[in-house]
Motif scaffolding. Structure first.
Motif, PDB file in Angstrom:
ATOM      1  N   LEU A   1       0.833  -1.209   0.000  1.00 33.80           N
ATOM      2  CA  LEU A   1       0.000   0.000   0.000  1.00 33.80           C
ATOM      3  C   LEU A   1       0.866   1.257   0.000  1.00 33.80           C
ATOM      4  O   LEU A   1       1.814   1.361   0.790  1.00 33.80           O
TER       5      LEU A   1
ATOM      6  N   GLY B   1       2.433   4.732   0.641  1.00 36.63           N
ATOM      7  CA  GLY B   1       2.571   5.503   1.871  1.00 36.63           C
ATOM      8  C   GLY B   1       2.926   4.657   3.067  1.00 36.63           C
ATOM      9  O   GLY B   1       3.376   5.166   4.090  1.00 36.63           O
TER      10      GLY B   1
ATOM     11  N   LEU C   1      -7.081  -4.688  -6.515  1.00 37.05           N
ATOM     12  CA  LEU C   1      -6.372  -3.434  -6.777  1.00 37.05           C
ATOM     13  C   LEU C   1      -7.168  -2.249  -6.282  1.00 37.05           C
ATOM     14  O   LEU C   1      -8.372  -2.162  -6.504  1.00 37.05           O
TER      15      LEU C   1
ATOM     16  N   LEU D   1      -6.962   1.732  -7.045  1.00 37.22           N
ATOM     17  CA  LEU D   1      -6.287   2.601  -8.012  1.00 37.22           C
ATOM     18  C   LEU D   1      -6.748   4.042  -7.872  1.00 37.22           C
ATOM     19  O   LEU D   1      -7.954   4.303  -7.823  1.00 37.22           O
TER      20      LEU D   1
ATOM     21  N   ARG E   1      -4.721   4.414 -13.274  1.00 37.48           N
ATOM     22  CA  ARG E   1      -5.577   3.523 -14.060  1.00 37.48           C
ATOM     23  C   ARG E   1      -4.926   3.069 -15.347  1.00 37.48           C
ATOM     24  O   ARG E   1      -5.122   1.937 -15.772  1.00 37.48           O
TER      25      ARG E   1
ATOM     26  N   ILE F   1     -11.242  -4.483  -8.721  1.00 39.23           N
ATOM     27  CA  ILE F   1     -10.613  -3.171  -8.880  1.00 39.23           C
ATOM     28  C   ILE F   1     -11.516  -2.163  -8.209  1.00 39.23           C
ATOM     29  O   ILE F   1     -12.730  -2.199  -8.389  1.00 39.23           O
ATOM     30  N   SER F   2     -10.922  -1.269  -7.442  1.00 40.11           N
ATOM     31  CA  SER F   2     -11.711  -0.226  -6.811  1.00 40.11           C
ATOM     32  C   SER F   2     -10.989   1.098  -6.933  1.00 40.11           C
ATOM     33  O   SER F   2      -9.768   1.153  -6.911  1.00 40.11           O
ATOM     34  N   ARG F   3     -11.752   2.144  -7.093  1.00 36.67           N
ATOM     35  CA  ARG F   3     -11.166   3.477  -7.009  1.00 36.67           C
ATOM     36  C   ARG F   3     -10.707   3.677  -5.575  1.00 36.67           C
ATOM     37  O   ARG F   3     -11.385   3.238  -4.633  1.00 36.67           O
ATOM     38  N   SER F   4      -9.563   4.320  -5.381  1.00 36.96           N
ATOM     39  CA  SER F   4      -9.021   4.483  -4.036  1.00 36.96           C
ATOM     40  C   SER F   4      -8.183   5.747  -3.984  1.00 36.96           C
ATOM     41  O   SER F   4      -7.580   6.136  -4.987  1.00 36.96           O
ATOM     42  N   PRO F   5      -8.096   6.417  -2.827  1.00 30.25           N
ATOM     43  CA  PRO F   5      -7.229   7.600  -2.733  1.00 30.25           C
ATOM     44  C   PRO F   5      -5.744   7.252  -2.717  1.00 30.25           C
ATOM     45  O   PRO F   5      -4.910   8.137  -2.899  1.00 30.25           O
ATOM     46  N   VAL F   6      -5.415   5.987  -2.454  1.00 35.08           N
ATOM     47  CA  VAL F   6      -4.016   5.531  -2.524  1.00 35.08           C
ATOM     48  C   VAL F   6      -3.966   4.245  -3.327  1.00 35.08           C
ATOM     49  O   VAL F   6      -4.912   3.452  -3.336  1.00 35.08           O
TER      50      VAL F   6
ATOM     51  N   PHE G   1      -3.044   0.555  -3.977  1.00 33.99           N
ATOM     52  CA  PHE G   1      -2.653  -0.657  -3.252  1.00 33.99           C
ATOM     53  C   PHE G   1      -2.884  -1.885  -4.107  1.00 33.99           C
ATOM     54  O   PHE G   1      -3.703  -1.888  -5.030  1.00 33.99           O
TER      55      PHE G   1
END
Lengths: 302, 302
Positions: free
Chosen positions: B51, B53, B92, B94, B99, B125-130, B132
């Motif tokens: 992940l 950070g 994921l 992203l 992307r 797959i997922s949208r994410s602020p970081v 991983f």
């Protein structure tokens, strides 16, 4: 590389990058769960995530329900293959604010573990800027056979369990995965294709149809519209596009359609249309063609 | 509920929340991988995440190496149980900026998939602020038996493969999981306990000792200090505490210790001490007691 904006498109990019799977992989990426063989046994493998800001907003859902939902969506994927879940791995991403609630997240999963005989056998914890619960689930066929989404043929009748629409308002974090219903179904009648409705019938039925190389024609007047959706401005649209129904969508060859039970484990079953050979995705309303609303829920859709 | 600040403590909270597992779970939470039985077969199940950070900084690691490492750390967990990996699920997260690189993340995994015969069979797959990459991995015993971390007994000799320390500077994203080495080992000699060194020997040997209800005494003059660690200000401390070595740490009953090969699949094996019955964690340097540096890498340590 130009990447499609939608999740289905990203999945197809991944499928092109990966090599052709070995014979032990009976069904890989593109179904609710993978179907693999090892040691002469069939396993079902799936993973799905619940992530803050995408699947819930901070403060919008108690920790227990976040945990519950993360496990439930995975159990639903196993159910959709006519499987029963067995072992779960839980990967947590926790902000500092969430750390004291890790027990609550797990406690939210325990009722489902008991109800469906799932053991949480491992996992990991990571510091994260957003809370997420990522579950991987191992299942086995509930009745010796699995059902994929790519087996529908023109003429097959289309059915759904339960009722559709309005879930985001009420039941999305408390839904009961259709494990018993799917097992009873495949014990009763030959099922040619099945999936769960996670993004809305208007998104998911086209996926089943594309996977099967078919079109479909559904009768919107037959849709089992949920009580919650009936309260909305456009109940049929809500039933088609709200998403998060987690009902079973399945097809049965026409000659067996009469044997489909009207209830499965007490849950209503409704015939909504049939698969076609013309590749078109059609909806009828009062006998006339009606447009299908655009995709329900897509994390990457703009 | 007061929650401990460290990862081991959080894991113990989770273990208390979960019910006693059924007999099909031979080893649950608390080892490198779970050991479960289904259909008369033993499976190994593990999940681990990389992940942004926490395990890498944005821009610090090419996408291919992020993908590679996410799979490698999981393969290492299966190796540490004397298993071989078989099927992987990839989850994921992203950001919008990631992307277009999803293919690169997967391409980074392919060399390991080929080398260790792993099939990626699904994921999400997922949208994410970081960014991983969360991998779940299914394995099977490489030689019919698995080795847990809780089987060491007083008097057992302690060994490590390869060399320790300095990995964060150089090899942490490119390490080769010790699958072949572990398989050759369990084919050669009875191994009482094994784990991989992910957080540094000074963190991981106490975990093996606590799981086994033992103490230990190691000779710091015997440590196989890596070339990278030898360049550091305190090479022994680096070998003990840097973490991310992903070498095997294992114990063998004293009467079999002479049969431990000096190399496994070409990788050096070094005896570093023995397990004790007094519960103390001791290190010797030039024959004198030396303090063990505090825990290597702990995501939640302050």
């Amino acid at each position: 590389m130009t990447l499609p904006r939608d999740e289905d498109g990203i999945v197809s990019v991944i499928a092109r990058v990966l090599p052709r799977p070995p014979g032990s992989v009976r069904r890989g990426i593109g179904d609710d769960a993978a179907v693999v063989r090892t040691g002469g046994r069939t396993l079902l493998l799936t993973t799905d995530i619940v992530l803050e800001g995408v699947h819930f907003v901070r403060g919008g859902l108690p920790y227990r329900l976040i945990g519950r939902k993360a496990l439930a969506v995975n159990i639903s994927d196993i159910a959709a293959m006519a499987g029963r879940p067995v072992f779960a791995l839980v990967s947590l991403g926790l902000t500092d604010a969430d750390r004291a609630s890790v027990g609550e997240i797990y406690r939210g999963m325990l009722p489902l573990c008991r109800e469906f005989s799932v053991s949480i056998v491992g996992g990991n914890i990571s510091r994260s800027p957003v809370l997420f619960v990522d579950v991987a689930l191992v299942g086995v066929p509930a009745r010796g056979k699995v059902v994929c989404r790519n087996g529908a043929r023109p003429g097959d009748r289309i059915f759904v369990t339960g009722s559709l629409g309005g879930s985001r308002l009420r039941k999305h974090a408390r839904f009961v995965p259709r494990v018993r219903e799917a097992a009873e179904l495949v014990g009763s009648v030959p099922v040619s294709a099945m999936m769960d409705i996670s993004d809305g019938l208007a998104s998911d039925l086209p996926r089943l149809a594309r996977a099967s190389g078919c079109g479909f024609r559904i009768d919107l007047d037959c849709l089992p519209v949920s009580a919650a959706a009936r309260d909305s401005a456009d109940p049929v649209r809500a039933a088609l596009a709200d998403g998060e129904d987690y009902e079973l969508l399945f097809t049965v060859p026409a000659r067996h359609a009469g044997k489909v039970p009207s209830r499965l484990a007490g849950v209503r079953v409704t015939a909504i249309g049939e698969m076609t050979g013309d590749g078109r995705f059609q909806a009828l309303r009062k006998g006339k063609r009606s447009p299908l609303p655009r995709a329900g829920f897509d994390h990457f859709a703009s």
